[in-house]
Design a protein around this motif. Structure first.
Motif, short mmCIF file in Angstrom:
data_model
loop_
_atom_site.label_atom_id
_atom_site.label_comp_id
_atom_site.label_asym_id
_atom_site.label_seq_id
_atom_site.Cartn_x
_atom_site.Cartn_y
_atom_site.Cartn_z
N ILE A 94 53.00 34.90 23.66
CA ILE A 94 53.41 35.72 24.80
C ILE A 94 52.23 36.20 25.64
N GLU A 95 51.04 35.87 25.22
CA GLU A 95 49.87 36.28 25.98
C GLU A 95 49.84 35.55 27.32
N THR A 96 49.69 36.33 28.40
CA THR A 96 49.57 35.74 29.73
C THR A 96 48.29 36.26 30.37
N VAL A 97 47.84 35.58 31.39
CA VAL A 97 46.65 36.01 32.12
C VAL A 97 46.88 37.41 32.69
N ASN A 98 48.02 37.62 33.29
CA ASN A 98 48.31 38.93 33.88
C ASN A 98 48.31 40.03 32.84
N HIS A 99 48.88 39.75 31.68
CA HIS A 99 48.88 40.78 30.64
C HIS A 99 47.47 41.03 30.12
N LEU A 100 46.79 39.98 29.72
CA LEU A 100 45.47 40.12 29.11
C LEU A 100 44.47 40.80 30.04
N PHE A 101 44.42 40.39 31.29
CA PHE A 101 43.39 40.88 32.21
C PHE A 101 43.79 42.09 33.03
N GLN A 102 45.05 42.50 32.96
CA GLN A 102 45.48 43.64 33.77
C GLN A 102 46.26 44.69 32.99
N HIS A 103 47.29 44.26 32.30
CA HIS A 103 48.27 45.20 31.78
C HIS A 103 48.12 45.55 30.31
N CYS A 104 47.24 44.88 29.61
CA CYS A 104 46.98 45.21 28.22
C CYS A 104 46.40 46.63 28.15
N GLN B 230 40.80 51.74 34.45
CA GLN B 230 40.92 53.15 34.78
C GLN B 230 39.56 53.84 34.80
N TRP B 231 38.69 53.45 33.90
CA TRP B 231 37.36 54.06 33.84
C TRP B 231 36.61 53.81 35.15
N PHE B 232 36.61 52.59 35.63
CA PHE B 232 35.93 52.28 36.90
C PHE B 232 36.61 52.97 38.08
N ILE B 233 37.92 53.01 38.06
CA ILE B 233 38.66 53.68 39.14
C ILE B 233 38.31 55.16 39.18
N ASN B 234 38.24 55.77 38.02
CA ASN B 234 37.88 57.20 37.95
C ASN B 234 36.47 57.46 38.46
N LEU B 235 35.57 56.52 38.26
CA LEU B 235 34.20 56.67 38.77
C LEU B 235 34.18 56.89 40.28
N ARG B 236 35.04 56.17 40.96
CA ARG B 236 35.11 56.25 42.41
C ARG B 236 36.03 57.36 42.90
N GLY B 237 36.83 57.89 41.99
CA GLY B 237 37.75 58.96 42.38
C GLY B 237 38.85 58.48 43.31
N ILE B 238 39.29 57.26 43.12
CA ILE B 238 40.35 56.73 43.98
C ILE B 238 41.66 56.66 43.21
#
Length: 125
Positions: free
Chosen positions: A11-21, A29-37
């Protein structure tokens, strides 16, 4: 999904592994929080790049910002392969550190001497 042998399942998909896992999501989220966006994860990988590059254009260091997805994906791919083929795993904090070190190296083209160098570098994003 738990990280373990399940990463190698059918059931592993590219979208799951690289985004939604769950683990991958923490890195995003860590990188997003760095920018405060505020950012919602798109459904498909191609959409991630389009949105990420669009949002990164507001950054002073937009070329560095564009390297983030590749750093996350490379880190996750390596961890996935270690778990699937070598039956080895590392804690999330080590995965995060590997991602940051990869990002730093790809941007600066040198290996950090200590965590302080990475911290100063991340503050510049």
């Amino acid at each position: 999904m738990k990280w373990g042998r399940q990463l190698c399942s059918r059931i592993e998909t590219v979208n799951h592994l690289f985004q939604h896992c769950k683990v991958t999501g923490k890195l995003w989220q860590w990188f997003i929080n760095l920018r405060g966006i505020r950012w919602a994860m798109p459904r498909h990988t191609s959409e991630v790049l389009a949105c990420w590059n669009r949002d990164g254009n507001q950054s002073e260091h937009k070329e560095r910002w564009k390297i983030v997805p590749a750093s996350i994906w490379w880190t996750i791919w390596k961890e996935r392969n270690q778990r699937c083929f070598e039956n080895r795993s590392i804690p999330f904090q080590s995965i995060k550190m590997n991602c940051l070190a990869t990002f730093y190296f790809w941007c600066i083209h040198s290996i950090p001497k200590d965590i302080g160098e990475i911290t100063l570098f991340l503050d510049s994003l």
